[in-house]
Scaffold this motif. Structure first.
Motif, mmCIF file in Angstrom:
data_model
loop_
_atom_site.group_PDB
_atom_site.id
_atom_site.type_symbol
_atom_site.label_atom_id
_atom_site.label_comp_id
_atom_site.label_asym_id
_atom_site.label_seq_id
_atom_site.Cartn_x
_atom_site.Cartn_y
_atom_site.Cartn_z
ATOM 1 N N MET A 51 0.845 -1.201 0.000
ATOM 2 C CA MET A 51 0.000 0.000 0.000
ATOM 3 C C MET A 51 0.876 1.244 0.000
ATOM 4 S SD MET A 51 -3.205 -1.102 0.211
ATOM 5 C CE MET A 51 -4.236 0.170 0.951
ATOM 6 N N ASP A 52 0.286 2.357 -0.378
ATOM 7 C CA ASP A 52 0.938 3.651 -0.184
ATOM 8 C C ASP A 52 0.838 4.017 1.295
ATOM 9 O OD1 ASP A 52 1.281 3.722 -2.902
ATOM 10 O OD2 ASP A 52 -0.229 5.264 -3.272
ATOM 11 N N GLY A 53 1.949 4.452 1.885
ATOM 12 C CA GLY A 53 1.915 4.804 3.302
ATOM 13 C C GLY A 53 3.305 5.063 3.846
ATOM 14 N N TYR A 54 3.594 4.500 5.025
ATOM 15 C CA TYR A 54 4.867 4.734 5.693
ATOM 16 C C TYR A 54 5.413 3.412 6.221
ATOM 17 C CZ TYR A 54 3.696 9.610 5.303
ATOM 18 O OH TYR A 54 3.379 10.846 4.773
ATOM 19 N N ARG A 73 12.268 8.743 1.421
ATOM 20 C CA ARG A 73 11.110 8.546 0.550
ATOM 21 C C ARG A 73 11.478 7.474 -0.469
ATOM 22 N NH1 ARG A 73 10.635 13.495 2.576
ATOM 23 N NH2 ARG A 73 8.506 14.290 2.974
ATOM 24 N N VAL A 74 10.621 6.439 -0.561
ATOM 25 C CA VAL A 74 10.957 5.275 -1.397
ATOM 26 C C VAL A 74 9.843 5.054 -2.423
ATOM 27 C CG1 VAL A 74 11.713 2.876 -1.403
ATOM 28 C CG2 VAL A 74 12.019 4.271 0.667
ATOM 29 N N ARG A 91 8.568 7.388 3.926
ATOM 30 C CA ARG A 91 7.425 7.492 3.002
ATOM 31 C C ARG A 91 7.627 6.442 1.908
ATOM 32 N NH1 ARG A 91 2.657 7.716 1.250
ATOM 33 N NH2 ARG A 91 1.868 9.556 0.124
ATOM 34 N N ILE A 92 6.595 5.612 1.658
ATOM 35 C CA ILE A 92 6.765 4.496 0.736
ATOM 36 C C ILE A 92 5.525 4.344 -0.131
ATOM 37 C CG2 ILE A 92 5.800 2.682 2.217
ATOM 38 C CD1 ILE A 92 8.259 0.944 1.369
ATOM 39 N N PHE A 93 5.713 3.770 -1.304
ATOM 40 C CA PHE A 93 4.614 3.599 -2.255
ATOM 41 C C PHE A 93 4.488 2.130 -2.645
ATOM 42 C CE2 PHE A 93 6.045 7.933 -2.431
ATOM 43 C CZ PHE A 93 4.864 8.670 -2.463
ATOM 44 N N GLN A 117 7.939 15.153 9.235
ATOM 45 C CA GLN A 117 7.420 14.291 10.291
ATOM 46 C C GLN A 117 6.083 13.688 9.875
ATOM 47 O OE1 GLN A 117 7.281 16.956 13.724
ATOM 48 N NE2 GLN A 117 9.174 16.052 14.526
ATOM 49 N N VAL A 118 5.772 12.544 10.504
ATOM 50 C CA VAL A 118 4.465 11.910 10.282
ATOM 51 C C VAL A 118 3.917 11.468 11.631
ATOM 52 C CG1 VAL A 118 5.537 9.648 9.810
ATOM 53 C CG2 VAL A 118 3.193 10.113 9.062
#
Length: 404
Positions: A51-54, A73-74, A91-93, A117-118
């Motif tokens: 999923m898109d997310g972290y 970020r990946v 951050r990942i996709f 930040q998240v």
């Protein structure tokens, strides 16, 4: 008369798989594998995000809300060479590899993020939304098996296994010869006592649908010399199919005409209906099936015997003649000494069960009923009278790449 089972056994014994050839995976649809297809890659090659997310450490999000530093970020197709430390996220996709140190994905809907930040608002256990390496398949796995006819799904699977080329069986070359003074090709001038020929075209189409290469030799007149001359076109073929001229009348000349060319008959006459006058033999080293001239008889025999011969030549492992069952939709009288193949329609009864209802008239010249049929009801010799509602064996005429 020979039983259907014995006749099929003799046909199977006469054929062996053809040699293999190599084709591009893009040209492999409908071909039959000659050897197992073994994956050259592992898929996915790494643990990846679903999923898109972290990407996070599950231990860091066991208690929420929690704010983490965005360390990387990946994107899909990219990677992060560093390692996610305590208190960090990436951050990942979808499809991107998990960075080292992370073991879980928090979907973006469960977060609030700024540039650096998240804030994670929902906890995630280890492996959450992670596709582990090799989830689909691994290098060295047998993905597709020899003897398997390749579908569109199989072609995609082979491509995913990084197989640009596949070993498949050569297509059988099948010569098709219709006979008879009484038949003409569609669109040709037709005499007052002639009919339009369908057998050569339908049998050629059947051969193609079953994975062979049809060589349509046209129509041979009821003349022994002409029949023998035209049949010479079968030289080099893997199988010769004739239609008509296989019975016992004065103009049924297949055995006589081809006998002059060296036809050796294995069997003639089968205890089946339609299709009793069927010839199987060899002519000049080429196997030959002489089918009846009636269009329905010809195609029913093709379903049983031509399909069997082609499957043997292609090395197909699936039994195309495996029977299924249905509820009988109308009464049937007792059967005689021949095995019956009755054209029937399939519907659902009030309980949602599959029901096969035979056409009222089963004349072997009636091609329209075969075109409308969904299956053949198969009845053993000397079968007792049957009442509607009992279970019967059927041979479906769709699916299984039947071609009819």
């Amino acid at each position: 008369m020979l039983s259907v089972e014995d006749a099929l056994s003799r046909v199977r014994a006469a054929f062996k798989p053809l040699p293999a050839e190599t084709v591009s995976v893009s040209e492999a649809l409908g071909r039959v594998l000659a050897s197992d297809a073994v994956s050259r890659v592992t898929q996915p090659p790494h643990d990846v995000s679903a999923m898109d997310g972290y990407a996070v450490r599950a231990a860091d999000v066991a208690s929420v809300p929690v704010t983490l530093e965005i360390a990387a970020r990946v994107p899909a197709g990219g990677s992060y060479d560093g390692e996610i430390q305590a208190g960090q996220a990436a951050r990942i996709f979808t499809g991107a590899p998990l960075p080292h140190g992370s073991d879980s994905i928090v979907i973006q809907e469960d977060t609030d993020a700024s540039e650096d930040q998240v804030t994670v608002k929902a906890s995630a256990v280890q492996g959450n939304y992670v596709r582990p390496a090799g989830l689909d398949f691994r290098s060295g796995d047998v993905g597709l098996h020899a003897g398997q006819r390749l579908t569109a799904r199989d072609v995609g699977f082979a491509a995913a296994m990084n197989l640009p080329w596949l070993a498949v069986r050569r297509r059988p070359r099948v010569a098709v010869l219709a006979t008879g003074d009484e038949v003409v090709m569609p669109g040709d001038p037709k005499g007052p006592n002639q009919i339009v020929s369908s057998n050569g075209l339908s049998l050629s189409a059947f051969v193609t649908a079953c994975g062979g290469q049809a060589i349509n030799l046209g129509i041979a007149p009821d003349n022994r010399d002409a029949l023998a001359a035209i049949a010479e076109g079968a030289a080099g073929a893997d199988l010769l199919i004739t239609s008509g001229g296989a019975s016992v009348g004065d103009h049924d000349l297949v055995r006589a005409g081809l006998g002059d060319s060296g036809l050796e008959v294995d069997f003639w006459k089968i205890a089946m209906r339609p299709g009793k006058p069927l010839i199987f033999g060899q002519i000049g080293g080429t196997p030959m099936l002489g089918l009846p001239g009636n269009p329905v008889s010809s195609l029913v025999c093709a379903v049983l015997f031509v399909r069997t011969a082609l499957d043997c030549l292609l090395g197909i492992t699936e039994d195309a003649l495996a029977l299924e069952s249905a509820i009988l939709g109308s009464n049937l009288p007792a059967n005689d000494r021949r095995q019956d193949y009755l054209r029937a329609k399939i519907s659902l009864d009030g309980e949602g069960r599959r029901m096969a209802t035979p056409f009222g008239r089963q004349d072997s010249s009636m091609l329209a009923t075969l075109a409308r049929a969904d299956c053949l009801i198969v009845r053993k010799p000397h079968d007792a009278a049957l009442e509607s509602g009992v279970t019967v064996d059927i041979l479906p005429l769709s699916g299984k790449f039947s071609g009819i």
